[in-house]
Design a protein around this motif. Structure first.
Motif, short mmCIF file in Angstrom:
data_model
loop_
_atom_site.label_atom_id
_atom_site.label_comp_id
_atom_site.label_asym_id
_atom_site.label_seq_id
_atom_site.Cartn_x
_atom_site.Cartn_y
_atom_site.Cartn_z
N ALA A 29 19.53 70.19 -42.94
CA ALA A 29 20.23 70.84 -44.06
C ALA A 29 20.74 69.80 -45.04
O ALA A 29 20.65 69.98 -46.27
N PHE A 30 21.28 68.70 -44.52
CA PHE A 30 21.78 67.65 -45.39
C PHE A 30 20.63 66.97 -46.12
O PHE A 30 20.72 66.69 -47.33
N ARG A 31 19.54 66.71 -45.42
CA ARG A 31 18.38 66.09 -46.06
C ARG A 31 17.86 66.97 -47.18
O ARG A 31 17.54 66.49 -48.28
N SER A 32 17.80 68.29 -46.95
CA SER A 32 17.32 69.20 -48.00
C SER A 32 18.27 69.21 -49.18
O SER A 32 17.84 69.25 -50.35
N ALA A 33 19.58 69.18 -48.91
CA ALA A 33 20.57 69.18 -49.99
C ALA A 33 20.45 67.92 -50.84
O ALA A 33 20.55 67.98 -52.07
N VAL A 34 20.23 66.79 -50.20
CA VAL A 34 20.08 65.53 -50.94
C VAL A 34 18.77 65.51 -51.71
O VAL A 34 18.72 65.06 -52.86
N ASP A 35 17.70 66.00 -51.09
CA ASP A 35 16.42 66.05 -51.80
C ASP A 35 16.53 66.87 -53.08
O ASP A 35 15.93 66.54 -54.11
N ALA A 36 17.31 67.96 -53.02
CA ALA A 36 17.51 68.79 -54.21
C ALA A 36 18.26 68.01 -55.29
O ALA A 36 17.94 68.10 -56.47
#
Length: 219
Positions: A29-36
């Protein structure tokens, strides 16, 4: 503007890897948030770059800093930090938190407006609301400080700086991931509003503008 790039966490050593320095796996979830955040595109007046995130505020963190640039002048600047605690945080009422510091220099007569702090706070909430973002537990401070120059610097005009410190909880969407790209765009709207730029479109058209902003003067 090129998409923002940078580091995933300073709970770790700040490297862009699947694991933190202590071997803890970076949550999806954190990786996806940062990728965004990395893929978000902002107004061309904004110059954005990654910076080392703070330690000990949360198990995972990512940070960006930005400036609104007009020629050689920085009209406003700020820092945005994304925090993530997979276990949740009572004060946040969620697993993610956005923390910011933004500041700009104002004309002295503008800074004397007694309603200025309230107006500046509405710039933040208005920027989020204008983009239809869901958030909670918003809080912060608005501070104005004046400087008068003497001696060798006596030719400089008095200067007043406005500073907004704030944090809020972005509501999580699909997969437990908030729309961090939209929150970053709203934050960019706030910076541009603080710099006195005209609205770029419908997203920030409803936010009240204070005119006669100026950038910092060279000593």
């Amino acid at each position: 503007m090129a998409p923002a790039q940078g580091q995933y966490s300073d709970h770790s050593d700040g490297t862009d890897s699947e694991e933190s320095a202590d071997g803890e796996t970076v949550p999806p979830a954190f990786r996806s948030a940062v990728d965004a955040l990395r893929s978000a595109r902002l107004r061309p007046e904004l110059e954005v770059e990654p910076t080392r995130p703070p330690k000990r505020l949360a198990p995972h963190a990512y940070a960006l800093e930005a400036a609104v640039v007009d020629g050689d002048d920085d009209l406003a600047d700020g820092r945005l930090v994304l925090l993530h605690d997979p276990s949740g945080h009572d004060a946040w009422q969620g697993t993610f938190r956005l923390v910011t510091l933004v500041r700009a220099e104002l004309e002295p007569e503008m800074a004397a407006d007694p309603l200025l702090p309230e107006v500046c706070w509405t710039w933040l909430t208005g920027a989020l609301d204008a983009r239809g973002l869901s958030y909670g537990e918003a809080g912060g401070t608005v501070t104005r400080a004046g400087s008068h120059y003497f001696g060798a610097l006596g030719a400089r005009r008095p200067a007043t700086q406005i500073e907004i410190r704030a944090s809020w909880t972005p509501r999580e969407g699909r997969g437990g991931v908030p729309d961090t790209a939209a929150h970053l765009s709203a934050w960019g709207d706030l910076l541009c509003q603080l710099a006195g730029l005209p609205p770029s479109g419908t997203a920030d058209a409803a936010v009240v503008t204070l005119p006669q902003r100026r950038g910092p003067q060279a000593p």
